[in-house]
Scaffold this active site. Structure first.
Site, mmCIF file in Angstrom:
data_model
loop_
_atom_site.group_PDB
_atom_site.id
_atom_site.type_symbol
_atom_site.label_atom_id
_atom_site.label_comp_id
_atom_site.label_asym_id
_atom_site.label_seq_id
_atom_site.Cartn_x
_atom_site.Cartn_y
_atom_site.Cartn_z
ATOM 1 N N HIS A 52 0.988 -1.201 -0.061
ATOM 2 C CA HIS A 52 0.068 -0.160 -0.039
ATOM 3 C C HIS A 52 0.948 1.178 0.034
ATOM 4 C CE1 HIS A 52 0.830 -0.439 4.240
ATOM 5 N NE2 HIS A 52 0.352 0.642 4.553
ATOM 6 N N HIS A 54 1.338 4.036 1.924
ATOM 7 C CA HIS A 54 2.020 4.903 2.873
ATOM 8 C C HIS A 54 3.443 4.756 2.954
ATOM 9 C CE1 HIS A 54 -1.574 4.268 5.519
ATOM 10 N NE2 HIS A 54 -1.880 5.288 4.807
ATOM 11 N N ASP A 56 5.919 5.034 5.143
ATOM 12 C CA ASP A 56 6.656 3.882 5.910
ATOM 13 C C ASP A 56 6.796 2.476 5.094
ATOM 14 O OD1 ASP A 56 4.171 3.556 6.724
ATOM 15 O OD2 ASP A 56 4.751 2.220 8.284
ATOM 16 N N HIS A 57 6.132 2.360 3.791
ATOM 17 C CA HIS A 57 6.000 1.286 3.017
ATOM 18 C C HIS A 57 6.880 1.332 1.604
ATOM 19 C CE1 HIS A 57 3.556 -1.222 5.809
ATOM 20 N NE2 HIS A 57 3.414 -0.040 6.159
ATOM 21 N N HIS A 108 -7.277 -0.963 5.538
ATOM 22 C CA HIS A 108 -6.456 0.212 5.950
ATOM 23 C C HIS A 108 -6.304 1.314 5.075
ATOM 24 C CE1 HIS A 108 -2.620 1.422 8.175
ATOM 25 N NE2 HIS A 108 -1.996 1.270 6.940
ATOM 26 N N ASP A 132 -0.125 -3.858 6.430
ATOM 27 C CA ASP A 132 -0.696 -3.053 7.475
ATOM 28 C C ASP A 132 -2.175 -3.818 7.746
ATOM 29 O OD1 ASP A 132 1.596 -1.903 8.136
ATOM 30 O OD2 ASP A 132 0.608 0.163 7.766
ATOM 31 N N HIS A 170 4.595 -4.656 10.857
ATOM 32 C CA HIS A 170 4.870 -3.836 12.092
ATOM 33 C C HIS A 170 4.895 -4.933 13.294
ATOM 34 C CE1 HIS A 170 4.460 0.367 10.839
ATOM 35 N NE2 HIS A 170 3.559 -0.099 9.976
HETATM 36 FE FE FE Z 1 3.007 1.145 8.051
HETATM 37 ZN ZN ZN Z 2 -0.011 1.700 6.547
#
Ligand code: FE
Ligand code: ZN
Length: 267
Positions: A52, A54, A56-57, A108, A132, A170
């Site tokens: 996805h 985001h 942090d990905h 998410h 996530d 995570h």
């Molecule tokens: Fe994340």
């Molecule tokens: Zn995420």
């Protein structure tokens, strides 16, 4: 095939699958730890999978491009740093001779996908990269999707083989377990799992990958039809909203929605 979790930021895992020569990484939010892992094992970066959009990905993709001999594969319905090959639910892609299938798991984010590897070619258990969506003992927050969507997505994952190695993005396990223990009386499986996870973390080791069989026992978000979880959600809903309590035989989506909101407010 070797499966490695690369720790990134404070609690992210970037998953790497390699055959000793080529590596695939999933959700590289940061390039530096990936580059270090590639160097440490003398690997080529053969492909990047993205679940996805985001940061942090996807944040490390730009700085990995110069090392990448293959392509970036990401969700068709989300904006991923270009160039990226869009993949759809039901599609399968072959990388390093392995067949990954793409599963739609909105909730998410609205276009979130997961990658499932049924056959690792080495007799080992299947692998799920779920970003996530599913966490050990928990699930992702609903940033873009509805409770019904997320519940359906989690149920889709719940049908995979029990020995599937669940590779979440995570390390939220201990905090999820505190919630799981707080909402309903813990059975022996949950109690045992908490002790194991605490020991792992005390040694600085990941609690992941989990297995789907474990998650079906300990993850309240996968247990929305189990009497203990239904009772907990019903009681919670009655406290929050006495005029509109959940029915005791409440539908799983209402139970899920109550649990998810409860977790958001849980300290
Ligand atoms: Fe994340
Ligand atoms: Zn995420």
């Amino acid at each position: 095939m070797e499966l490695i979790s690369i720790a990134a930021f404070t609690d992210n895992y970037i998953w790497m699958l390699h055959d000793g020569v080529d590596a695939i990484v999933v959700d590289p939010g940061d390039a530096a730890p990936v580059i270090a892992a590639l160097k440490a094992h003398s690997l080529r970066l053969a492909a990047i999978l993205v679940t996805h959009h985001h940061g942090d990905h996807v944040g490390g993709i730009a700085d990995l491009r110069h090392l990448l001999v293959g392509k970036v594969y990401g969700p068709a319905r989300e904006q991923i740093p270009q160039p990226c090959v869009s993949v759809h639910a039901g599609e399968s892609l072959t990388l390093l001779g392995l067949d990954f299938s793409v599963i739609d798991v909105p909730g998410h984010t609205s276009g979130h996908i997961a990658f499932f590897l049924a056959d690792c070619d080495d007799g080992k258990a299947p692998i799920l990269f779920c970003g996530d969506t599913l966490f050990s003992a928990g699930c992702g927050r609903l940033f873009e999707g509805t409770p019904a969507q997320m519940h359906t997505s989690l149920q889709r994952l719940a049908k995979l083989p029990g020995n599937t190695r669940v590779c979440c993005a995570h390390e939220y396990t201990l905090s999820n377990l505190r919630f799981a223990q707080a909402i309903a009386p813990a059975g022996p499986a949950l109690t045992r799992y908490v002790a194991w996870c605490e020991a792992q973390r005390a040694q600085g080791l990941p609690t992941l990958p989990s297995t789907l069989a474990t998650e079906l026992q300990v993850n309240p978000f996968l247990r929305c039809t189990e009497p203990d979880i239904v009772a907990a959600a019903t009681a919670r809903a009655a406290t929050l909203n006495p005029t509109e309590p959940l029915a005791a035989d409440s539908d799983p989506v209402a139970v899920f929605a109550t649990l998810r909101q409860w977790k958001n407010d849980f300290r």
